[in-house]
Design a protein around this motif. Structure first.
Motif, PDB file in Angstrom:
ATOM      1  N   LEU A  63      -6.936  -0.116   2.475  1.00  0.00           N
ATOM      2  CA  LEU A  63      -5.511  -0.351   2.730  1.00  0.00           C
ATOM      3  C   LEU A  63      -4.687  -0.106   1.465  1.00  0.00           C
ATOM      4  O   LEU A  63      -5.169  -0.320   0.344  1.00  0.00           O
ATOM      5  CB  LEU A  63      -5.282  -1.776   3.229  1.00  0.00           C
ATOM      6  CG  LEU A  63      -6.000  -2.198   4.514  1.00  0.00           C
ATOM      7  CD1 LEU A  63      -5.601  -3.613   4.892  1.00  0.00           C
ATOM      8  CD2 LEU A  63      -5.677  -1.228   5.647  1.00  0.00           C
ATOM      9  N   MET A  64      -3.445   0.314   1.655  1.00  0.00           N
ATOM     10  CA  MET A  64      -2.570   0.564   0.533  1.00  0.00           C
ATOM     11  C   MET A  64      -2.122  -0.754  -0.104  1.00  0.00           C
ATOM     12  O   MET A  64      -1.528  -1.596   0.551  1.00  0.00           O
ATOM     13  CB  MET A  64      -1.346   1.383   0.963  1.00  0.00           C
ATOM     14  CG  MET A  64      -0.460   1.804  -0.208  1.00  0.00           C
ATOM     15  SD  MET A  64       1.092   2.563   0.333  1.00  0.00           S
ATOM     16  CE  MET A  64       0.464   4.034   1.129  1.00  0.00           C
ATOM     17  N   ILE A  65      -2.407  -0.883  -1.387  1.00  0.00           N
ATOM     18  CA  ILE A  65      -1.956  -2.043  -2.157  1.00  0.00           C
ATOM     19  C   ILE A  65      -0.544  -1.805  -2.664  1.00  0.00           C
ATOM     20  O   ILE A  65       0.301  -2.714  -2.642  1.00  0.00           O
ATOM     21  CB  ILE A  65      -2.885  -2.286  -3.365  1.00  0.00           C
ATOM     22  CG1 ILE A  65      -4.295  -2.602  -2.905  1.00  0.00           C
ATOM     23  CG2 ILE A  65      -2.328  -3.383  -4.265  1.00  0.00           C
ATOM     24  CD1 ILE A  65      -5.310  -2.527  -4.034  1.00  0.00           C
ATOM     25  N   ALA A  66      -0.291  -0.572  -3.129  1.00  0.00           N
ATOM     26  CA  ALA A  66       1.013  -0.273  -3.725  1.00  0.00           C
ATOM     27  C   ALA A  66       1.329   1.202  -3.569  1.00  0.00           C
ATOM     28  O   ALA A  66       0.425   2.050  -3.537  1.00  0.00           O
ATOM     29  CB  ALA A  66       1.022  -0.658  -5.204  1.00  0.00           C
ATOM     30  N   HIS A  67       2.598   1.496  -3.469  1.00  0.00           N
ATOM     31  CA  HIS A  67       3.119   2.865  -3.499  1.00  0.00           C
ATOM     32  C   HIS A  67       4.239   2.888  -4.522  1.00  0.00           C
ATOM     33  O   HIS A  67       5.242   2.193  -4.365  1.00  0.00           O
ATOM     34  CB  HIS A  67       3.649   3.296  -2.121  1.00  0.00           C
ATOM     35  CG  HIS A  67       4.449   4.570  -2.176  1.00  0.00           C
ATOM     36  ND1 HIS A  67       5.502   4.810  -1.322  1.00  0.00           N
ATOM     37  CD2 HIS A  67       4.370   5.645  -3.008  1.00  0.00           C
ATOM     38  CE1 HIS A  67       6.029   5.987  -1.605  1.00  0.00           C
ATOM     39  NE2 HIS A  67       5.364   6.510  -2.629  1.00  0.00           N
ATOM     40  N   THR A  68       4.071   3.648  -5.586  1.00  0.00           N
ATOM     41  CA  THR A  68       5.080   3.736  -6.633  1.00  0.00           C
ATOM     42  C   THR A  68       5.338   5.201  -6.968  1.00  0.00           C
ATOM     43  O   THR A  68       4.659   6.095  -6.469  1.00  0.00           O
ATOM     44  CB  THR A  68       4.648   2.993  -7.909  1.00  0.00           C
ATOM     45  OG1 THR A  68       3.516   3.675  -8.485  1.00  0.00           O
ATOM     46  CG2 THR A  68       4.273   1.554  -7.608  1.00  0.00           C
ATOM     47  N   GLY A  69       6.302   5.436  -7.823  1.00  0.00           N
ATOM     48  CA  GLY A  69       6.615   6.799  -8.227  1.00  0.00           C
ATOM     49  C   GLY A  69       7.299   6.817  -9.574  1.00  0.00           C
ATOM     50  O   GLY A  69       7.625   5.776 -10.151  1.00  0.00           O
ATOM     51  N   GLY A  70       7.523   8.019 -10.085  1.00  0.00           N
ATOM     52  CA  GLY A  70       8.231   8.167 -11.349  1.00  0.00           C
ATOM     53  C   GLY A  70       7.323   8.035 -12.558  1.00  0.00           C
ATOM     54  O   GLY A  70       6.146   7.679 -12.459  1.00  0.00           O
TER      55      GLY A  70
END
Length: 416
Positions: free
Chosen positions: A377-384
């Motif tokens: 499962l996705m724990i986190a989605h970040t960017g940059g």
């Protein structure tokens, strides 16, 4: 003829034209002589537009000669187009061709003082003063032309859509950039206006509209009522515009990845077979990046290599989704990851931001990061460029290791 020679000839032409401005906006021309004069003026304007390089060489673009020539030529392109605007028929496509050109960022003047730029050519030192009055006048006139284009039924649809998106973006920019409280903006109303643009131009699929949708959704998640994002997604899911529907669908994919194990399988550029289903029990970082064109993507390379070397043996994996633009970039990618000691597998198909995974999740920019837990499962989605802040602390936590320092257990990926 090389760029330097072309620019030098254009500079001489620009200087020769000083003082030859045409009279202000007479009615549309009708006589043969007037039409011939307009054709000659357009030919001159078209030559000026074509003389402005979109990607000048770094050395040449930094020279005082080039900076003066470019500033002068950009202003001349605008003033000549203003003079022609009312002299040619409203159904003449050259009006919109010129407007599209001067609206594009590479062709906009910087409004540095021409006098100071000219003195810099002679080696005189000093700060370049801004021509604020010139800038304000340029913005006022350009806004009027854009408004006329948006209201026109005969202007090219793609240009009208682009300008409507830009106008809406300018209105909401103070809210999402922090100049005004974001909570005071009616993000549902913004979403409806974006949906109206999409409905009026169902074939329009450029980043101006995509970015409007993603900015609006992100702001509503952060600053609106809890049910607001669902309202926006339902609105966009019914759009006649396929791109907007796909963005709405991608949000459902992202939400689904938090409740159902994320699926992804491919053959890596080095021939390894990758299947997330076979990585259950491990903590997996998925990195959407590009070696050939994304500088921000490379900021986190040292951190990724450090964390990978420390925790790979304990169950930490990295998967790269390389968004290279062309098939010929394949060997560059292979050489790059080898030279920079990045041993994890890389997806490659040469389709850039149109590869199947960026399209699935609706990404219009990179880097983007997914961190998956041992359950997939996705724990986190970040960017940059700051998207991997606290990576080590979060990886340790989900590998079941004790915090390395007090407070690490509460740290969130990408959050300062």
């Amino acid at each position: 003829m090389n760029l330097r020679t072309l620019a030098a000839l254009a500079l001489l032409g620009c200087l020769a034209m000083i003082g030859q401005a045409a009279p202000v906006s007479p009615p549309v021309t009708t006589s043969l002589r007037e039409r011939q004069a307009v054709e000659m003026q357009w030919e001159r304007l078209d030559a000026l537009m074509k003389s402005i390089p979109q990607e000048p060489g770094a050395t040449w673009s930094a020279s005082p000669d080039y900076r003066f020539w470019l500033e002068y030529t950009q202003r001349l392109v605008f003033s000549e187009g203003v003079q022609l605007w009312d002299q040619i028929s409203k159904d003449d496509g050259r009006r919109w061709q010129w407007l599209e050109f001067v609206s594009a960022y590479p062709n906009r003047p910087q409004f540095s003082s021409l006098d100071s730029l000219w003195r810099a050519r002679a080696g005189e030192k000093g700060n370049s003063m801004a021509d604020q009055a010139g800038r304000l006048d340029w913005e006022r006139q350009l806004a009027a032309f854009k408004a006329e284009c948006i209201a026109s039924a005969i202007a090219p649809g793609e240009l009208r859509a682009q300008l409507r998106c830009e106008a809406l973006n300018e209105r909401i920019r103070p809210y999402y950039q922090g100049a005004k409280p974001a909570a005071e903006c009616d993000w549902v109303a913004v979403g409806r206006e974006a949906a109206a643009i999409a409905a009026d131009f169902p074939e329009y699929a450029e980043n101006e509209l995509r970015n409007l949708i993603t900015i609006t959704l992100r702001a509503s998640k952060r600053h609106g009522p809890k049910d607001q994002p669902a309202t926006l997604l339902a609105l966009w899911a019914a759009s006649p515009n396929a791109m907007v529907r796909k963005v709405a669908s991608s949000e459902h994919h992202l939400a689904d990845a938090r409740v159902n194990p994320l699926t992804m399988s491919f053959t890596a550029v080095d021939g390894r077979e990758v299947d997330l289903a076979k990585l259950r029990g491990k903590v997996v970082l998925i990195v959407f990046w590009a070696a050939t064109w994304c500088g921000a993507c490379k900021v986190q390379e040292p951190l990724m290599k450090e964390v990978y070397s420390k925790y790979h043996a304990q169950g930490f994996e990295i998967i790269g989704i390389a968004c290279e633009m062309k098939e010929k970039d394949r060997q560059y990618l292979i050489d790059y990851v080898k030279e920079h000691a990045m041993p994890w597998p890389q997806f490659f198909d040469g389709r850039g931001m149109k590869n199947e995974f960026t399209q699935r999740y609706g990404f219009s920019s990179i880097p983007q990061y997914f961190l998956l837990g041992p359950d997939g499962l996705m724990i986190a989605h970040t960017g940059g460029s700051g998207g991997l802040k606290h990576l080590e602390a979060v990886v340790r936590k989900h590998l079941g290791l004790a915090p390395a320092a007090s407070g690490d257990e509460s740290k969130v990926l990408g959050v300062p």
